[in-house]
Design an enzyme around this catalytic site. Structure first.
Site, PDB file in Angstrom:
ATOM      1  N   ARG A 185     -14.882  -6.032  -0.153  1.00 17.74           N
ATOM      2  CA  ARG A 185     -14.181  -5.747   1.120  1.00 17.74           C
ATOM      3  C   ARG A 185     -13.530  -4.357   1.064  1.00 17.74           C
ATOM      4  O   ARG A 185     -12.896  -4.002   0.081  1.00 17.74           O
ATOM      5  CB  ARG A 185     -13.103  -6.807   1.348  1.00 17.74           C
ATOM      6  N   GLY A 239     -10.887  -1.827   3.200  1.00 18.42           N
ATOM      7  CA  GLY A 239      -9.881  -1.897   4.261  1.00 18.42           C
ATOM      8  C   GLY A 239      -9.621  -0.568   4.936  1.00 18.42           C
ATOM      9  O   GLY A 239     -10.342   0.424   4.723  1.00 18.42           O
ATOM     10  N   ASP A 240      -8.573  -0.550   5.731  1.00 21.48           N
ATOM     11  CA  ASP A 240      -8.227   0.628   6.542  1.00 21.48           C
ATOM     12  C   ASP A 240      -7.939   1.874   5.705  1.00 21.48           C
ATOM     13  O   ASP A 240      -8.136   2.996   6.168  1.00 21.48           O
ATOM     14  CB  ASP A 240      -7.006   0.316   7.404  1.00 21.48           C
ATOM     15  N   THR A 279       0.877  -1.184   0.000  1.00 22.60           N
ATOM     16  CA  THR A 279       0.000   0.000   0.000  1.00 22.60           C
ATOM     17  C   THR A 279       0.903   1.219   0.000  1.00 22.60           C
ATOM     18  O   THR A 279       1.990   1.179   0.579  1.00 22.60           O
ATOM     19  CB  THR A 279      -0.841  -0.008   1.301  1.00 22.60           C
ATOM     20  N   THR A 305       0.043   0.894   6.965  1.00 23.86           N
ATOM     21  CA  THR A 305      -0.015  -0.203   6.004  1.00 23.86           C
ATOM     22  C   THR A 305      -0.016  -1.506   6.799  1.00 23.86           C
ATOM     23  O   THR A 305       0.370  -1.517   7.956  1.00 23.86           O
ATOM     24  CB  THR A 305       1.168  -0.155   5.018  1.00 23.86           C
TER      25      THR A 305
END
Ligand code: ASP
Length: 264
Positions: free
Chosen positions: A160, A162-163, A132, A183
């Site tokens: 999905r 993610g953060d 990332t 990351t």
């Protein structure tokens, strides 16, 4: 930054990496379990906690630019899925049908040869297939900012998020403290509100120490091999820490008057 806003600087660095095709973001993104590209990204500017994220984007290779538009043109902090294309159009961005790069597709075919999904995920872990990208900067106005972009996790479930789309998790910036960008395994980073935590540590300590403390926290509560973080405090002191084998990172060293890069 000697000139200009930290947000412009952080976004420019991330956009460059999205376009390069060399990282797990933009043109080089990893693939879902169905072999598709779904991108997440976010920007945050410390002044007034302005920021926004976008998740599961399939209409542009630059979720970071779309996130910037959402931040500046809507009252929301998270937009996801197919309707992102409507906002990308409004933003005047080129609508693209995002496709796997040659190298991501080749990796996907190798992973698909594994006997089970669990075995394929084990291989992803072993090969440390993250990457990332994120950037943090303090502008000439003293305001910290952060930007992040990712394809997420290899073989993630379609849909999905993610953060990297979520303020406080993959990214945070606060003009009273500094900025942070994470990351690693998004699910663990979200549970720890890791970037927010790092910025809170900066109330009492420097950027480098806050990065160490944030990674100490995630290691203690969620285990090793879970996360890495980059930080900058409002005095411009940069930090980086990780509990994985490696994390590529680079910064401008004011003392040396040049850029420095490290992996381990
Ligand atoms: N944090 C990203 C995610 O879980 C993945 C990564 O950092 O490599 O979406």
């Amino acid at each position: 930054m000697k000139k200009g806003s930290g947000l412009d600087g952080a976004q420019a660095a991330v956009s460059f990496m999205e376009e390069s095709g060399s990282f797990n973001c933009g043109r080089g993104a990893c693939l879902t379990a169905e072999g598709k590209v779904e991108l997440d990204g976010a920007v945050m500017w410390g002044k007034g906690l302005a920021g926004a994220g976008v998740g599961s984007v399939t209409c542009t290779y630059s979720p970071v630019s779309l996130a910037r538009w959402v931040m500046e043109n809507t009252e929301h902090v998270l937009i996801g899925g197919e309707r992102c294309a409507d906002y990308a159009r409004l933003a005047g961005m080129r609508i693209e049908n995002v496709q796997p790069s040659k190298s991501s597709w080749a990796k996907f075919l190798v992973l698909k040869k594994e006997k089970s999904h669990a075995k394929a995920l084990e291989m992803v872990r072993k090969l440390n297939m993250g990457e990332t990208v994120g950037a943090v900067a303090v502008g000439s106005d003293g305001i910290p900012a952060a930007a992040v972009s990712t394809g997420g996790r290899w073989l993630k479930l379609p849909g999905r998020v993610g953060d990297s789309a979520i303020l406080g998790a993959g990214i945070f910036a606060d003009s009273r403290t500094g900025a942070a960008c994470a990351t690693g395994t998004g699910e663990e980073i979200i549970k720890c509100a890791l970037s927010f935590k790092a910025c809170e540590y900066m109330r009492e300590t420097s950027g480098p120490e806050a990065a160490r403390k944030a990674v100490g926290f995630v290691t203690k509560t969620r285990g090793r091999d879970t996360a890495g973080i980059i930080t900058i405090d409002i005095r411009g002191r940069v930090g980086a820490s990780f509990n994985t084998e490696a994390m590529g990172r680079a910064w401008y060293d004011q003392g040396k008057g040049r850029a420095v890069a490290k992996i381990r």
